[in-house]
Design an enzyme around this catalytic site. Structure first.
Site, PDB file in Angstrom:
ATOM      1  N   THR A 125       0.849  -1.187   0.000  1.00  0.00           N
ATOM      2  CA  THR A 125       0.000   0.000   0.000  1.00  0.00           C
ATOM      3  C   THR A 125       0.886   1.240   0.000  1.00  0.00           C
ATOM      4  OG1 THR A 125      -1.822   1.111   1.165  1.00  0.00           O
ATOM      5  CG2 THR A 125      -0.158   0.052   2.530  1.00  0.00           C
ATOM      6  N   CYS A 126       0.276   2.396  -0.207  1.00  0.00           N
ATOM      7  CA  CYS A 126       1.007   3.677  -0.174  1.00  0.00           C
ATOM      8  C   CYS A 126      -0.036   4.762   0.030  1.00  0.00           C
ATOM      9  CB  CYS A 126       1.835   3.876  -1.439  1.00  0.00           C
ATOM     10  SG  CYS A 126       0.888   3.841  -2.979  1.00  0.00           S
ATOM     11  N   ALA A 127       0.074   5.865  -0.704  1.00  0.00           N
ATOM     12  CA  ALA A 127      -0.922   6.936  -0.581  1.00  0.00           C
ATOM     13  C   ALA A 127      -2.077   6.737  -1.554  1.00  0.00           C
ATOM     14  CB  ALA A 127      -0.272   8.295  -0.807  1.00  0.00           C
TER      15      ALA A 127
END
Length: 346
Positions: A298-300
């Protein structure tokens, strides 16, 4: 300069002796540094600027400029592409070739929309696709992941991107042909037409959706309790810990419970080229990630998580899924059902 050029030619000559056949980009080393430290795997996800320069103009090599920048960076990727690009490259718009049914930024488009866009770019299933970006190693793994999740394995990232191409002294296209502009715009229009339910031009590119490479909000929420997968966040530590603001207005910082931070900048070196597999393995292991266990990324907003996916691919983990909505989706939901963790405990 002459010694450097001679050294480069010598390395290329040695490569040709060891690979006399006409092999795909991934069989070649991206630099002399990698040759000395660790040979590339045959299914490596990157290709060097030298390899691309040697194969430039071949009909089955399609090059895409996949540059993308955050709004606060005040950079216009489309304008920069028109001013300077690798000869023959077309522009791939991450925001344009995306799901039009959600408010979330640049989400994965439908199979039909992606096929229509890629067909408009003149890419077929037989083509080798080389993607690059203007930073060197930032948005481009996202497009690599998009092609892979929709069934196209003949896709590579240009190691070091456009900065590496420039540093190598190779030719740069300083004017944008009318046909290239039309194709790039047609790709976005094809997506819009598809989502409007209108009949677009017949797609020549065929997709095959790989569900195992995509995670949804529901899967992530279930995993918070089940803890079956290790969740790895690609954002920088300050944002992960809730100590730095998110670049998007109105988005809080923090992270999903149980998530481990492995910042995406740690995957590349100072020249924005992907680290060797052994060094990449150490980065994950030092963060407490077991490479023998299942991982989800995941990330932003689903962009830099794909950098970790590319790094894990080099290590040998080829089917690591990405949570497409990522933090932007999770953070916007009620905290009672989708809790947020910060280092301050708030």
């Amino acid at each position: 300069m002459e010694q450097t050029a001679l050294h480069s030619l010598t390395c290329n000559f040695k490569l040709r002796l060891s690979n006399p056949c006409s092999c795909p980009p991934s069989l070649h080393l991206s630099s002399c540094r990698l040759q000395q430290r660790r040979p590339m795997a045959q299914d490596d996800p990157v290709v060097s600027a030298q390899w691309l320069q040697q194969h430039l103009g071949q009909p089955d090599i399609k090059i895409l400029d996949a540059s993308w920048y955050m709004p606060h960076e005040s950079r216009d990727a489309w304008q920069e592409y028109q001013v300077a690009h690798i000869p023959g490259a077309l522009y791939f718009d991450i925001d344009g070739i995306s799901d039009r049914t959600t408010h979330l930024p640049h989400m994965l488009p439908s199979e039909e929309a992606f096929a229509a866009a890629v067909s408009a770019l003149g890419i077929s299933n037989h083509d080798k696709v080389i993607v690059y970006d203007g930073k060197g190693f930032y948005s481009v793994p996202r497009v690599w992941w998009m092609f892979r999740i929709l069934g196209h394995d003949k896709v590579w990232v240009l190691d070091g991107g456009f900065p590496q191409w420039q540093a190598s002294g190779f030719n740069i296209g300083s004017s944008c042909p009318h046909d290239a502009v039309l194709k790039s715009k047609a790709a976005n229009s094809a997506v819009e037409t598809t989502y409007n339910g209108e009949l677009a031009n017949a797609a020549t590119f065929q997709t095959e959706f790989r569900h195992q490479l995509l995670w949804t909000l529901e899967k992530v929420k279930h995993n918070v309790a089940a803890k079956a997968h290790q969740v790895v966040d690609a954002r920088v530590k300050g944002r992960f810990d809730g100590l730095m603001p998110e670049p998007r207005e109105g988005v809080r910082s923090g992270h999903i419970p149980g998530t481990v931070c492995v910042p995406f900048p740690e995957m590349s070196d100072g020249a924005q080229t992907l680290l060797p597999a052994d060094e990449l393995s150490k980065k994950f292991e030092q963060a407490g990630i077991s490479l023998d266990g299942p991982i989800v990324l995941t990330c932003a907003s689903g962009v830099t998580a794909c950098i970790l996916a590319l790094a894990l691919y080099r290590i040998g983990k080829h089917d690591v899924p990405v949570y497409d909505g990522s933090w932007t989706e999770w953070e916007a939901l009620p905290d009672d059902d989708y809790p947020i963790v910060t280092s301050t405990g708030s």
